[in-house]
Design an enzyme around this catalytic site. Sequence first.
Site, PDB file in Angstrom:
ATOM      1  N   GLU A 230       0.825  -1.211   0.000  1.00  0.00           N
ATOM      2  CA  GLU A 230       0.000   0.000   0.000  1.00  0.00           C
ATOM      3  C   GLU A 230       0.865   1.271   0.000  1.00  0.00           C
ATOM      4  O   GLU A 230       0.446   2.312  -0.485  1.00  0.00           O
ATOM      5  CB  GLU A 230      -0.927  -0.032   1.221  1.00  0.00           C
ATOM      6  CG  GLU A 230      -2.260   0.637   0.971  1.00  0.00           C
ATOM      7  CD  GLU A 230      -3.296   0.318   2.043  1.00  0.00           C
ATOM      8  OE1 GLU A 230      -3.699  -0.863   2.153  1.00  0.00           O
ATOM      9  OE2 GLU A 230      -3.697   1.229   2.771  1.00  0.00           O
TER      10      GLU A 230
ATOM     11  N   HIS B 231       6.976 -26.991   0.808  1.00  0.00           N
ATOM     12  CA  HIS B 231       6.240 -28.053   0.123  1.00  0.00           C
ATOM     13  C   HIS B 231       5.105 -27.486  -0.718  1.00  0.00           C
ATOM     14  O   HIS B 231       4.141 -28.178  -1.024  1.00  0.00           O
ATOM     15  CB  HIS B 231       5.723 -29.053   1.160  1.00  0.00           C
ATOM     16  CG  HIS B 231       6.844 -29.602   1.984  1.00  0.00           C
ATOM     17  ND1 HIS B 231       7.528 -30.742   1.650  1.00  0.00           N
ATOM     18  CD2 HIS B 231       7.456 -29.104   3.098  1.00  0.00           C
ATOM     19  CE1 HIS B 231       8.498 -30.952   2.536  1.00  0.00           C
ATOM     20  NE2 HIS B 231       8.476 -29.967   3.418  1.00  0.00           N
TER      21      HIS B 231
ATOM     22  N   LYS C  94     -13.208   2.507  -1.873  1.00  0.00           N
ATOM     23  CA  LYS C  94     -14.112   2.794  -0.751  1.00  0.00           C
ATOM     24  C   LYS C  94     -15.240   3.720  -1.207  1.00  0.00           C
ATOM     25  O   LYS C  94     -16.393   3.555  -0.862  1.00  0.00           O
ATOM     26  CB  LYS C  94     -13.348   3.507   0.381  1.00  0.00           C
ATOM     27  CG  LYS C  94     -12.417   2.655   1.212  1.00  0.00           C
ATOM     28  CD  LYS C  94     -11.875   3.510   2.368  1.00  0.00           C
ATOM     29  CE  LYS C  94     -10.897   2.781   3.254  1.00  0.00           C
ATOM     30  NZ  LYS C  94     -10.367   3.598   4.344  1.00  0.00           N
TER      31      LYS C  94
END
Length: 455
Positions: free
Chosen positions: A301, A330, A444
């Site tokens: 960000e 893995h 937003k």
Amino acid sequence: MNDEIRIDISRAKATAVGKEHGITPDDLAGIEGRILAAHEILQAERAQQKYGFYDLYKDTAVLDAVKAAAQSFLAGGCENLVVLGIGGSALGTIALNTALNPPYYNQLSRAGRRGYPRLFVMDNIDPMTFRAMMKLCPAKKTVFNAISKSGETAETMSQLMIVVEELEKKLGKAAVKEHLVVTTSPRVEGAPKSLMHPVADEYGLTTFAIPLNVGGRFSVFSPVGLFPAAMLGMDLDALAAGCAAMDARCSRASLLENPAYLRAAVQYLMDTKKGKDMTVMMPYADGLRDVADWYRQLWAESLGKLTDLDGNEVYAGQTPIKALGATDQHSQVQLYREGPNNKIFTILEVSRFDKSLRIPATLGAVPELEYLRNKTMNKLMAAELQGTVDALKVSKRPVMQITLPRVNAHTVAQLLYLFEVETAMAGRLYNVNAFNQPGVEEGKRIARKLMGGKG
Ligand code: PA5
């Protein structure tokens, strides 16, 4: 107690992985001047209080207020602490809790939790999860801490609305203040008003302020992280001391002697000169897994920006990836070793786990397991780490290593503080504003509009 964390970039150097993928002395010499110039700017702006994150740990009044409030809420016998918040309002608390509380903390008895409440961090608006939390955390036994710097984030405000209704319904309006704390921007003339202020006024809520010069992802050492930490019995003074210790190291006007600047320089050079546009953080300790998650937000960000400080379109940023050793050996390491050589790695190592676990001399029918018998899981973890860094070196993949002598409040605070200064310096190197997030704000705004609110 020498709890100083160690930073080692030797495996990111050309001497380890070759010139094409590693940092050369010329690379470092070439960037030193920019680092020193950026240091002057950052320090001057710090002195002008443009960035508050540097000095949060020094605010003993806040530390005392947070401790006192936690003591009084804990005296009410609360069983659950629920944090309502998202992004920078949540990830610091999650990281601290995973690092500093025992594994499976919420599953432990009250005594196992040393009398402190369970922790639920609600950083999403999935109705299934939120409903389940409300069932697990009855109003009477729960303290909610709603956190939003802007005080208008739809996710957090919707959670707050649900919680206030529940508290009023179950306990009555007068009791809401015994179960709800808000952490938001301060009431300052001319500053944007938080929608949490009128709520705090109506219910007489304990309110903590997030300084205006501290952004969400840099707020872990403000009341955003400190009030939950105090509610969970963490050692706030050790956190502050860890910040102070790292501040002393990260205030040096030096590329090589300042670990934050050195890391920022390596990350930046890797991205811009060596084609490493991804940065993987891989702790070899479950307790540090959410530090990698917190860093992921901080790095993404802060540095992922369309325009630079001069207004040019630059599409800056390096994609942060979180991994976990040995688990992801893995899952991811195949790609990390043999896939595109476009990543720089940060391995987080813990020298000494608080507990040791011996692998017993059992399964005698399997002689092939002799190499594990009477060894410890600690030793196996260390061997897995060494195996990975050595194997990455063979594949010419650059690695930086950070070693924590142990995991405690002092070392974890050093680590988080280091990464904050590293990010601030990287912002200067990329020539972007590391402290805003226009890309997030736009999303937003659109969501608010879609819900029928102001765009
Ligand atoms: O780092 C940031 O600024 C963001 O991640 C914010 O923390 C996040 O968007 C939540 O914002 P607010 O605290 O205003 O609710």
